[in-house]
Design a protein around this motif. Structure first.
Motif, PDB file in Angstrom:
ATOM      1  N   PHE A 161      45.889  47.060  40.652  1.00 11.10           N
ATOM      2  CA  PHE A 161      46.125  46.595  42.016  1.00 11.10           C
ATOM      3  C   PHE A 161      45.476  45.236  42.295  1.00 11.10           C
ATOM      4  O   PHE A 161      45.812  44.581  43.282  1.00 11.10           O
ATOM      5  CB  PHE A 161      45.614  47.642  43.014  1.00 11.10           C
ATOM      6  N   SER A 162      44.553  44.834  41.426  1.00  9.80           N
ATOM      7  CA  SER A 162      43.880  43.550  41.607  1.00  9.80           C
ATOM      8  C   SER A 162      44.511  42.427  40.794  1.00  9.80           C
ATOM      9  O   SER A 162      44.059  41.290  40.870  1.00  9.80           O
ATOM     10  CB  SER A 162      42.399  43.676  41.233  1.00  9.80           C
ATOM     11  N   SER A 194      33.676  42.362  40.745  1.00 11.28           N
ATOM     12  CA  SER A 194      34.680  42.720  39.752  1.00 11.28           C
ATOM     13  C   SER A 194      34.984  41.502  38.898  1.00 11.28           C
ATOM     14  O   SER A 194      35.320  40.435  39.429  1.00 11.28           O
ATOM     15  CB  SER A 194      35.960  43.214  40.440  1.00 11.28           C
ATOM     16  N   PRO A 195      34.918  41.623  37.573  1.00 16.28           N
ATOM     17  CA  PRO A 195      35.207  40.477  36.702  1.00 16.28           C
ATOM     18  C   PRO A 195      36.610  39.923  36.893  1.00 16.28           C
ATOM     19  O   PRO A 195      36.828  38.721  36.708  1.00 16.28           O
ATOM     20  CB  PRO A 195      35.028  41.060  35.292  1.00 16.28           C
ATOM     21  N   LEU A 196      37.565  40.766  37.274  1.00 13.12           N
ATOM     22  CA  LEU A 196      38.926  40.291  37.487  1.00 13.12           C
ATOM     23  C   LEU A 196      38.992  39.304  38.641  1.00 13.12           C
ATOM     24  O   LEU A 196      39.723  38.305  38.588  1.00 13.12           O
ATOM     25  CB  LEU A 196      39.856  41.481  37.732  1.00 13.12           C
ATOM     26  N   PHE A 197      38.219  39.534  39.677  1.00 13.12           N
ATOM     27  CA  PHE A 197      38.180  38.599  40.805  1.00 13.12           C
ATOM     28  C   PHE A 197      37.566  37.273  40.358  1.00 13.12           C
ATOM     29  O   PHE A 197      38.015  36.196  40.761  1.00 13.12           O
ATOM     30  CB  PHE A 197      37.388  39.199  41.966  1.00 13.12           C
ATOM     31  N   GLN A 198      36.537  37.362  39.557  1.00 14.36           N
ATOM     32  CA  GLN A 198      35.902  36.162  39.012  1.00 14.36           C
ATOM     33  C   GLN A 198      36.926  35.338  38.228  1.00 14.36           C
ATOM     34  O   GLN A 198      37.046  34.125  38.420  1.00 14.36           O
ATOM     35  CB  GLN A 198      34.740  36.569  38.098  1.00 14.36           C
ATOM     36  N   ASP A 199      37.679  35.999  37.382  1.00 13.82           N
ATOM     37  CA  ASP A 199      38.664  35.298  36.556  1.00 13.82           C
ATOM     38  C   ASP A 199      39.785  34.707  37.397  1.00 13.82           C
ATOM     39  O   ASP A 199      40.272  33.599  37.115  1.00 13.82           O
ATOM     40  CB  ASP A 199      39.243  36.254  35.511  1.00 13.82           C
ATOM     41  N   THR A 200      40.214  35.422  38.429  1.00 13.14           N
ATOM     42  CA  THR A 200      41.296  34.937  39.284  1.00 13.14           C
ATOM     43  C   THR A 200      40.903  33.642  39.991  1.00 13.14           C
ATOM     44  O   THR A 200      41.654  32.659  39.981  1.00 13.14           O
ATOM     45  CB  THR A 200      41.683  36.006  40.319  1.00 13.14           C
ATOM     46  N   THR A 225      31.710  33.602  43.940  1.00 15.50           N
ATOM     47  CA  THR A 225      30.341  34.089  44.027  1.00 15.50           C
ATOM     48  C   THR A 225      30.370  35.569  44.361  1.00 15.50           C
ATOM     49  O   THR A 225      30.840  35.973  45.422  1.00 15.50           O
ATOM     50  CB  THR A 225      29.561  33.331  45.125  1.00 15.50           C
ATOM     51  N   GLN A 226      29.886  36.404  43.451  1.00 11.42           N
ATOM     52  CA  GLN A 226      29.922  37.844  43.655  1.00 11.42           C
ATOM     53  C   GLN A 226      28.759  38.298  44.539  1.00 11.42           C
ATOM     54  O   GLN A 226      27.617  37.930  44.302  1.00 11.42           O
ATOM     55  CB  GLN A 226      29.858  38.570  42.312  1.00 11.42           C
TER      56      GLN A 226
END
Length: 336
Positions: A109-110, A178-184, A193-194
């Protein structure tokens, strides 16, 4: 001797009532339910609705006590699934984003710009891909019962309108852990910035970060415009379904009838919350605009520019999510 019989009968009746009361009391249970947001938000209202239905249908034998604001995990929302899996939390209405570090399949979903509209979300959650995701959760000792929805996540910032990837260059954007958000956001040229939601508003207030991404319900209720977020881009880059779930040991300790009540109540509460969330979208957007926020809606060409900019994220993450789940979801989206 006969004079004492009424007293003996009364004593016996009282003793029987006491045993019955003790038996009923022993059957009564209170289960803890974790949520990230309070009942000021649709998310928290979904949990309260679940609790209300369960208490009503079990005639008070089972009480779901809702603990909002991630208080059962000291504000660290990404620990919620692990806490439920280990039994520290009995149940939760949780985000697919927050649970994805422990359940990689939820990253479906991300995936940026994978689900274009609500019909696509429904096709995925209600189809084969949704069943595969529930099976993945259950394999980790958590029993999923029903779907809710936090909604499509939109982008806000304090610097200016964003309608192309270049506008994100160098902007510090708060994202979840979430690493996926970082990559996006790396792919889009931003500086992600998490941080937890508890830390996000102070960071926006001080300007430690320039922007954030959240559903309109969160932007509206939390009044994110009051902390400098004067520009909002409607880009529907991902959707965040919610999942009603229970720890496996708790689930197996219930009899079949109570399990069915918990499941049916979760499904009903989820359907109620999804409908409410979607119905309120246009009203929330109007309220946000009335408060002076500049809203940017992408054209098809602008949307496709963001799709192209994040293709590399799909290439990296689809194998981690699982080719079979992604293909099932893609088929559902295309045939909706």
């Amino acid at each position: 001797m006969t004079l004492h019989r009424p007293l003996a009968k009364l004593a016996a009746a009282l003793a029987g009532a006491a045993v019955l009361f003790a038996s009923l009391s022993a059957q009564a249970r209170e289960l803890s339910v974790s949520t990230v947001l309070s009942d000021a938000f649709p998310w928290g209202q979904a949990a309260e609705k679940w609790a209300e239905l369960v208490e009503e249908r079990t005639e008070g034998r089972i009480t779901l006590r809702v603990y909002p604001n991630s208080q059962l995990v000291n504000g660290d929302q990404t620990r919620e699934f692990s806490a439920m899996r280990s039994g520290l939390i009995d149940a939760a209405v949780g985000s697919t984003i927050n649970w994805s570090p422990q359940v990689p399949e939820l990253n479906l979903f991300s995936l940026p710009f994978f689900l274009p509209d609500e019909a696509a979300v429904d096709a995925v959650t209600g189809g084969e891909a949704g069943e595969m995701i529930f099976a993945a959760i259950e394999s980790r000792d958590v029993i999923p019962l029903g779907w809710g929805e936090n909604g499509f996540r939109q982008l806000s910032n304090s610097q200016g309108a964003i309608d192309e990837p270049a506008d994100l260059e160098g902007l510090k954007i708060r994202v979840v852990g979430s690493p996926l958000f970082q990559d996006t956001f790396d792919a889009l040229g931003a500086d992600p910035t998490q941080m937890s939601w508890a830390d996000a508003k102070p960071a926006l207030t001080t300007g430690a970060v320039d922007g954030q991404e959240n559903p309109l319900s969160v932007f509206d209720v939390a009044r994110i415009d009051q902390v400098g977020q004067e520009h909002l881009t409607l880009w529907n880059y991902m959707n965040d379904p919610l999942i009603f779930a229970v720890n496996r040991q708790v689930w197996e300790s219930l009899d079949e009838g109570d399990r069915e009540i918990l499941r049916e109540a979760a499904v009903e509460a989820g359907q109620w919350e999804i409908a409410m969330t979607r119905e309120q979208e246009s009203e929330r957007l109007a309220a946000i605009q009335e408060r002076g926020v500049t809203v940017t809606e992408l054209t098809d060409a602008q949307y496709q520019a963001f799709v192209a900019a994040t293709e590399s994220v799909h290439d990296e993450w689809v194998p981690q999510i699982g080719e079979a789940i992604v293909e099932a979801a893609r088929s559902a989206v295309e045939s909706r």
